[in-house]
Design a protein around this motif. Structure first.
Motif, mmCIF file in Angstrom:
data_model
loop_
_atom_site.group_PDB
_atom_site.id
_atom_site.type_symbol
_atom_site.label_atom_id
_atom_site.label_comp_id
_atom_site.label_asym_id
_atom_site.label_seq_id
_atom_site.Cartn_x
_atom_site.Cartn_y
_atom_site.Cartn_z
ATOM 1 N N ALA A 93 64.985 -59.651 23.868
ATOM 2 C CA ALA A 93 65.530 -59.826 22.622
ATOM 3 C C ALA A 93 64.874 -58.799 22.080
ATOM 4 O O ALA A 93 63.248 -58.670 22.047
ATOM 5 C CB ALA A 93 65.732 -61.583 22.193
ATOM 6 N N LEU A 94 64.686 -58.310 20.837
ATOM 7 C CA LEU A 94 64.525 -57.530 20.336
ATOM 8 C C LEU A 94 63.604 -58.428 19.255
ATOM 9 O O LEU A 94 64.130 -59.329 18.288
ATOM 10 C CB LEU A 94 65.233 -56.278 19.834
ATOM 11 C CG LEU A 94 65.824 -55.358 20.827
ATOM 12 C CD1 LEU A 94 66.765 -54.765 19.348
ATOM 13 C CD2 LEU A 94 65.191 -54.667 21.465
ATOM 14 N N THR A 95 61.738 -57.729 18.939
ATOM 15 C CA THR A 95 61.126 -58.699 17.626
ATOM 16 C C THR A 95 61.735 -57.754 16.135
ATOM 17 O O THR A 95 62.365 -57.113 16.640
ATOM 18 C CB THR A 95 59.709 -58.536 17.911
ATOM 19 O OG1 THR A 95 59.667 -57.346 18.172
ATOM 20 C CG2 THR A 95 59.600 -58.889 19.265
ATOM 21 N N GLN A 96 60.928 -58.784 15.191
ATOM 22 C CA GLN A 96 61.407 -58.314 13.979
ATOM 23 C C GLN A 96 60.639 -56.800 14.041
ATOM 24 O O GLN A 96 61.468 -55.219 13.240
ATOM 25 C CB GLN A 96 61.242 -59.490 12.715
ATOM 26 C CG GLN A 96 61.482 -60.440 12.751
ATOM 27 C CD GLN A 96 62.512 -60.241 12.118
ATOM 28 O OE1 GLN A 96 62.943 -58.901 10.807
ATOM 29 N NE2 GLN A 96 63.912 -60.836 13.148
ATOM 30 N N ASP A 97 59.813 -56.448 14.208
ATOM 31 C CA ASP A 97 58.963 -55.271 13.860
ATOM 32 C C ASP A 97 59.786 -54.086 15.068
ATOM 33 O O ASP A 97 60.195 -52.888 14.968
ATOM 34 C CB ASP A 97 57.318 -55.181 15.504
ATOM 35 C CG ASP A 97 57.095 -55.953 14.409
ATOM 36 O OD1 ASP A 97 57.144 -55.759 12.646
ATOM 37 O OD2 ASP A 97 55.398 -55.904 14.115
ATOM 38 N N ASP A 98 60.286 -54.327 16.272
ATOM 39 C CA ASP A 98 61.596 -53.746 16.830
ATOM 40 C C ASP A 98 62.972 -53.266 15.997
ATOM 41 O O ASP A 98 62.813 -51.879 16.380
ATOM 42 C CB ASP A 98 61.835 -53.581 18.446
ATOM 43 C CG ASP A 98 60.992 -54.246 18.985
ATOM 44 O OD1 ASP A 98 60.339 -53.456 19.329
ATOM 45 O OD2 ASP A 98 60.747 -55.113 20.162
ATOM 46 N N LEU A 99 62.866 -53.966 15.653
ATOM 47 C CA LEU A 99 64.356 -53.879 14.326
ATOM 48 C C LEU A 99 63.784 -53.070 13.358
ATOM 49 O O LEU A 99 64.809 -51.927 12.750
ATOM 50 C CB LEU A 99 65.713 -54.969 13.585
ATOM 51 C CG LEU A 99 65.915 -56.192 15.015
ATOM 52 C CD1 LEU A 99 66.207 -57.216 14.740
ATOM 53 C CD2 LEU A 99 66.748 -55.003 15.958
ATOM 54 N N LYS A 100 62.992 -52.968 12.865
ATOM 55 C CA LYS A 100 62.499 -52.179 11.846
ATOM 56 C C LYS A 100 62.020 -50.666 11.995
ATOM 57 O O LYS A 100 62.394 -49.713 11.699
ATOM 58 C CB LYS A 100 61.070 -53.228 10.489
ATOM 59 C CG LYS A 100 61.544 -54.071 10.415
ATOM 60 C CD LYS A 100 59.603 -55.050 9.979
ATOM 61 C CE LYS A 100 60.456 -56.842 9.554
ATOM 62 N NZ LYS A 100 59.141 -56.896 9.061
ATOM 63 N N THR A 101 61.412 -50.581 13.377
ATOM 64 C CA THR A 101 61.347 -49.506 13.876
ATOM 65 C C THR A 101 62.600 -48.912 14.175
ATOM 66 O O THR A 101 62.647 -47.898 13.839
ATOM 67 C CB THR A 101 60.424 -49.378 15.145
ATOM 68 O OG1 THR A 101 58.887 -50.365 14.703
ATOM 69 C CG2 THR A 101 59.598 -48.657 15.590
ATOM 70 N N ARG A 102 63.325 -49.540 14.518
ATOM 71 C CA ARG A 102 64.520 -48.401 14.410
ATOM 72 C C ARG A 102 65.535 -48.245 13.594
ATOM 73 O O ARG A 102 66.157 -47.208 13.098
ATOM 74 C CB ARG A 102 65.824 -49.550 15.606
ATOM 75 C CG ARG A 102 65.153 -49.685 16.915
ATOM 76 C CD ARG A 102 66.616 -50.392 18.111
ATOM 77 N NE ARG A 102 66.001 -50.299 18.913
ATOM 78 C CZ ARG A 102 66.151 -51.196 20.519
ATOM 79 N NH1 ARG A 102 67.829 -51.345 19.986
ATOM 80 N NH2 ARG A 102 66.449 -50.889 21.187
ATOM 81 N N GLY A 103 65.202 -49.324 12.581
ATOM 82 C CA GLY A 103 65.784 -49.079 11.263
ATOM 83 C C GLY A 103 64.961 -47.408 10.331
ATOM 84 O O GLY A 103 65.335 -46.982 9.518
ATOM 85 N N ARG A 104 64.272 -47.280 10.423
ATOM 86 C CA ARG A 104 62.875 -45.880 9.838
ATOM 87 C C ARG A 104 64.029 -44.863 9.901
ATOM 88 O O ARG A 104 64.502 -44.130 8.802
ATOM 89 C CB ARG A 104 61.799 -46.326 10.109
ATOM 90 C CG ARG A 104 60.863 -46.936 10.424
ATOM 91 C CD ARG A 104 59.386 -46.289 11.012
ATOM 92 N NE ARG A 104 59.370 -45.950 12.384
ATOM 93 C CZ ARG A 104 58.133 -45.771 13.314
ATOM 94 N NH1 ARG A 104 57.418 -46.295 12.557
ATOM 95 N NH2 ARG A 104 58.243 -45.044 14.079
ATOM 96 N N PRO A 105 64.720 -43.997 10.792
ATOM 97 C CA PRO A 105 65.187 -43.208 10.280
ATOM 98 C C PRO A 105 66.431 -42.987 9.511
ATOM 99 O O PRO A 105 66.422 -42.330 8.860
ATOM 100 C CB PRO A 105 65.391 -42.473 11.759
ATOM 101 C CG PRO A 105 64.537 -43.662 13.203
ATOM 102 C CD PRO A 105 64.576 -44.685 12.100
ATOM 103 N N ALA A 106 67.016 -44.348 9.647
ATOM 104 C CA ALA A 106 68.030 -44.665 8.773
ATOM 105 C C ALA A 106 68.149 -44.694 7.522
ATOM 106 O O ALA A 106 68.836 -44.101 6.874
ATOM 107 C CB ALA A 106 69.199 -45.910 9.455
#
Length: 71
Positions: A2-15
């Motif tokens: 499972a992805l962590t909250q930080d993983d999800l935030k990192t993936r959202g940066r470019p968007a």
């Protein structure tokens, strides 16, 4: 795994950065999500006029990226 909250935030940066228009002044919030945004914003600092921080912590982080910042 499972992805962590930080993983999800990192993936959202470019968007999130994709919504920042050229030659603008960006308002930046406070907190862990804002910290991820600031890190990404540093990559396009040459395209923006500056940033306004909502807190001393965000202002300090922005200044650490050599972005033009005011509070």
């Amino acid at each position: 795994m499972a992805l962590t909250q930080d993983d999800l935030k990192t993936r959202g940066r470019p968007a999130a950065i994709a919504y920042v228009p050229n030659d603008c002044i960006v308002g930046v919030g406070t907190g862990s999500t804002a910290n991820f945004f600031i890190d990404e914003l540093a990559k396009i600092k040459h395209k923006i006029r500056g940033a306004v921080a909502s807190s001393e912590a965000s202002a300090k982080r922005l200044q650490g990226t050599a972005s033009k910042c005011c509070r």
